[in-house]
Design an enzyme around this catalytic site. Structure first.
Site, PDB file in Angstrom:
ATOM      1  N   HIS A  61       4.781 -14.179  25.847  1.00  0.00           N
ATOM      2  CA  HIS A  61       4.403 -13.168  26.328  1.00  0.00           C
ATOM      3  C   HIS A  61       4.721 -11.973  25.311  1.00  0.00           C
ATOM      4  O   HIS A  61       5.771 -11.883  24.961  1.00  0.00           O
ATOM      5  CB  HIS A  61       5.065 -13.058  27.873  1.00  0.00           C
TER       6      HIS A  61
ATOM      7  N   ASP B 186      -0.384 -17.589  33.418  1.00  0.00           N
ATOM      8  CA  ASP B 186      -1.546 -18.494  33.188  1.00  0.00           C
ATOM      9  C   ASP B 186      -1.256 -20.023  33.215  1.00  0.00           C
ATOM     10  O   ASP B 186      -1.953 -20.986  33.525  1.00  0.00           O
ATOM     11  CB  ASP B 186      -2.325 -18.317  32.007  1.00  0.00           C
TER      12      ASP B 186
HETATM   13  N1  CMC Z   1       1.985 -21.006  21.037  1.00  0.00           N
HETATM   14  C1  CMC Z   1       2.576 -21.065  19.923  1.00  0.00           C
HETATM   15  N2  CMC Z   1       3.282 -20.059  19.343  1.00  0.00           N
HETATM   16  C2  CMC Z   1       3.261 -18.755  19.717  1.00  0.00           C
HETATM   17  C3  CMC Z   1       2.966 -18.648  21.200  1.00  0.00           C
HETATM   18  C4  CMC Z   1       2.323 -19.759  21.604  1.00  0.00           C
HETATM   19  N3  CMC Z   1       1.458 -19.756  23.067  1.00  0.00           N
HETATM   20  N4  CMC Z   1       2.950 -17.445  21.511  1.00  0.00           N
HETATM   21  C5  CMC Z   1       3.543 -16.867  20.605  1.00  0.00           C
HETATM   22  N5  CMC Z   1       3.734 -17.819  19.505  1.00  0.00           N
HETATM   23  C6  CMC Z   1       4.474 -17.435  18.415  1.00  0.00           C
HETATM   24  C7  CMC Z   1       3.512 -17.025  17.380  1.00  0.00           C
HETATM   25  O1  CMC Z   1       2.831 -17.975  16.292  1.00  0.00           O
HETATM   26  C8  CMC Z   1       4.384 -16.070  16.403  1.00  0.00           C
HETATM   27  O2  CMC Z   1       5.008 -16.774  15.783  1.00  0.00           O
HETATM   28  P1  CMC Z   1       5.391 -16.712  13.935  1.00  0.00           P
HETATM   29  O3  CMC Z   1       6.120 -15.337  14.010  1.00  0.00           O
HETATM   30  O4  CMC Z   1       6.191 -17.640  13.550  1.00  0.00           O
HETATM   31  O5  CMC Z   1       3.904 -16.244  13.439  1.00  0.00           O
HETATM   32  C9  CMC Z   1       5.264 -15.534  17.359  1.00  0.00           C
HETATM   33  O6  CMC Z   1       5.579 -16.404  18.473  1.00  0.00           O
HETATM   34  C10 CMC Z   1       5.126 -14.214  17.873  1.00  0.00           C
HETATM   35  O7  CMC Z   1       3.527 -14.177  18.379  1.00  0.00           O
HETATM   36  P2  CMC Z   1       2.768 -12.927  18.420  1.00  0.00           P
HETATM   37  O8  CMC Z   1       1.373 -13.523  18.810  1.00  0.00           O
HETATM   38  O9  CMC Z   1       2.973 -12.094  17.448  1.00  0.00           O
HETATM   39  O10 CMC Z   1       3.292 -12.327  19.660  1.00  0.00           O
HETATM   40  P3  CMC Z   1       2.316 -11.272  20.945  1.00  0.00           P
HETATM   41  O11 CMC Z   1       3.494 -10.626  21.697  1.00  0.00           O
HETATM   42  O12 CMC Z   1       1.540 -10.719  20.058  1.00  0.00           O
HETATM   43  O13 CMC Z   1       1.725 -12.557  21.753  1.00  0.00           O
HETATM   44  C11 CMC Z   1       0.690 -13.623  23.249  1.00  0.00           C
HETATM   45  C12 CMC Z   1       1.685 -12.469  23.208  1.00  0.00           C
HETATM   46  C13 CMC Z   1       0.466 -13.820  24.904  1.00  0.00           C
HETATM   47  C14 CMC Z   1      -0.496 -13.068  22.760  1.00  0.00           C
HETATM   48  C15 CMC Z   1       0.943 -14.924  22.760  1.00  0.00           C
HETATM   49  O14 CMC Z   1       2.169 -15.338  23.364  1.00  0.00           O
HETATM   50  C16 CMC Z   1       0.015 -16.027  22.959  1.00  0.00           C
HETATM   51  O15 CMC Z   1      -1.014 -16.140  22.116  1.00  0.00           O
HETATM   52  N6  CMC Z   1       0.080 -16.961  23.869  1.00  0.00           N
HETATM   53  C17 CMC Z   1      -1.022 -17.886  24.231  1.00  0.00           C
HETATM   54  C18 CMC Z   1      -2.138 -17.330  25.133  1.00  0.00           C
HETATM   55  C19 CMC Z   1      -1.757 -16.679  26.471  1.00  0.00           C
HETATM   56  O16 CMC Z   1      -1.021 -17.771  27.068  1.00  0.00           O
HETATM   57  N7  CMC Z   1      -2.035 -15.708  26.906  1.00  0.00           N
HETATM   58  C20 CMC Z   1      -1.698 -15.315  28.135  1.00  0.00           C
HETATM   59  C21 CMC Z   1      -0.796 -14.043  28.145  1.00  0.00           C
HETATM   60  S1  CMC Z   1      -0.053 -13.536  29.618  1.00  0.00           S
HETATM   61  C22 CMC Z   1      -1.192 -13.334  30.915  1.00  0.00           C
HETATM   62  C23 CMC Z   1      -2.253 -12.465  30.275  1.00  0.00           C
HETATM   63  O17 CMC Z   1      -1.972 -11.185  29.815  1.00  0.00           O
HETATM   64  O18 CMC Z   1      -3.449 -12.438  30.610  1.00  0.00           O
END
Ligand code: CMC
Length: 390
Positions: free
Chosen positions: A269, A320
């Site tokens: 998140h 989710d």
């Molecule tokens: N699986 C694997 N690695 C992850 C995940 C995940 N679900 N989430 C974050 N990471 C890792 C990512 O690979 C990165 O690692 P590195 O720095 O080594 O490349 C690090 O954590 C930071 O990731 P980010 O994408 O820069 O972080 P963010 O704050 O932009 O991401 C997120 C937030 C929700 C987009 C992400 O956690 C994600 O893609 N989750 C999976 C999709 C998901 O479940 N989305 C629902 C979000 S909550 C409800 C909503 O808003 O709808």
């Protein structure tokens, strides 16, 4: 005449994805990432989940306080007549391709609602509230109709006297849900009703900021929710559980996902620094529904995956993750999952449209230009291709 200083009040630092940027004020909800709390108009989500109905919570979000018995009766009496799908909308639903995505259809239909409303360009508070009532009430009927049409069935009219959540399950399945099922969906709707300046809500506020109309703001929000990093994560999480299939397969799935550098859907998140405060409520509901159904398979896979991903990558689950097994236990088709999220969020989006309109300023950030400068014009016959596009 003095020339305005365009650099005044600008912040030179670029925050990719606007991470950590406070983009405005809101009194609707507080997403407290450090303490992993979610507060709707002063109430911790734990106070509301299981105690207040979606009808009460949508009233709270739109009007600012929980309704009295009389106010709730009046609110329900306004929602009920708006619940049935209007004839031109039903006709349009029939004409759209059945194989299109549920969210694509929903986006189109909500946009079309604006075409069949004489007041759709009106933006005063009472008119916006009427538009919100119509849309909040009708969205579950539209989503249930999408599900039935995709399944080769005719849409069903809502049943008077049933709650918002119970009516959805009735209109989808053609049979009244048990009190436990209705309560589980109602709590799901409450937990997902609102969440600060998330991507889809911020989209709605940006559209409202231009003084565009309610239906444009909501259909844009649906387009934003459709993405797998936002609302479609619930559908992707279910597809992940289905791909794993058996809880013995969890560990190998985790290893393969890590090796392929893929994401675990329903994990991570942007704002919460620990577990999403909605997740434990959804987990308990999924567990209860699985027990009642005598089928804990999807719950067991989820629980083992939660632990395995934590051990491998220290990622917390988000809203989710257990939404997936919960909606599955309610026999809602996976293809409808993100549209279920939209049904719930309709109240939050609407409240934000009203709040933005009441104290509006165009939302218009700056961009740091990273391209070249000072190029000289070259006549077309002397140009050399510089990009791969033909
Ligand atoms: N699986 C694997 N690695 C992850 C995940 C995940 N679900 N989430 C974050 N990471 C890792 C990512 O690979 C990165 O690692 P590195 O720095 O080594 O490349 C690090 O954590 C930071 O990731 P980010 O994408 O820069 O972080 P963010 O704050 O932009 O991401 C997120 C937030 C929700 C987009 C992400 O956690 C994600 O893609 N989750 C999976 C999709 C998901 O479940 N989305 C629902 C979000 S909550 C409800 C909503 O808003 O709808």
């Amino acid at each position: 005449m003095s020339v305005p200083d365009r650099s005044a009040n600008t912040v030179s630092e670029v925050r990719k994805g606007l991470e950590g940027v406070i983009a405005g004020d809101t009194a609707i909800s507080d997403v407290d990432g450090a303490n992993c709390r979610l507060i709707y108009r002063g109430y911790d989500i734990g106070e509301l989940a299981g105690n207040a109905s979606y009808e009460e919570v949508s009233y709270l979000l739109l009007f600012g306080s929980l309704p009295t018995q009389a106010q709730l009766g009046n609110w329900a009496a306004q929602l009920e007549p708006s619940r049935a799908i209007e004839p031109p909308i039903l006709k349009l639903l029939d004409q759209l391709p059945k194989e299109a995505s549920s969210m694509g259809i929903l986006r189109t239909i909500i946009s079309a609602l604006g075409l069949y409303a004489p007041d759709s360009d009106e933006r005063t508070l009472p008119e916006l509230r009427q538009q919100a009532i119509r849309t909040i009430a009708q969205t579950p009927a539209i989503v249930a109709a999408i599900g039935r049409l995709q399944n080769g069935q005719r849409p069903l009219a809502p049943k008077p006297g049933l709650s918002h959540a119970a009516n959805f399950l009735y209109m989808l399945h053609g049979a009244e849900p048990t009190p436990e099922q209705a309560q589980a969906l109602d709590t799901y709707f409450v937990l997902l009703a609102e969440h600060g300046f998330n991507a889809s809500t911020f989209t709605a506020r940006i559209v409202t900021g231009t003084r565009s109309d309610y239906y444009s703001a909501i259909s844009a929000a649906i387009g934003s929710l459709k993405g797998p990093l936002h609302g479609a994560a619930n559908r992707k999480a279910m597809e992940m559980l289905l791909e794993i299939g058996e809880h013995e397969q969890v560990d190998s799935y985790v290893q393969k996902t890590l090796a392929d550098h893929r994401r675990f859907m329903g994990f991570g998140h942007r704002v919460y620094k620990g577990e999403d405060p909605r997740a434990k409520h959804l987990k308990a509901l999924a567990h209860r529904l699985g027990q009642t159904a005598g089928d804990l398979r999807w719950f067991a896979i989820s629980e083992r995956l939660q632990t395995a991903v934590w051990n491998a990558k220290q990622l917390y689950i988000n809203v989710d993750f257990y939404s997936a097994s919960l909606l599955h236990y309610l026999e809602i088709p996976t293809a409808l999952f993100t549209a279920m999220f939209a049904c719930a969020r309709m109240a939050g989006w609407s409240a934000h449209v009203l709040e933005q309109m009441a104290d509006n300023r165009l939302i218009r950030p700056l961009a740091r230009y990273t391209g070249p400068r000072d190029l000289r014009f070259v006549p077309i016959e002397r140009r050399v291709a510089q990009s791969a596009a033909s």
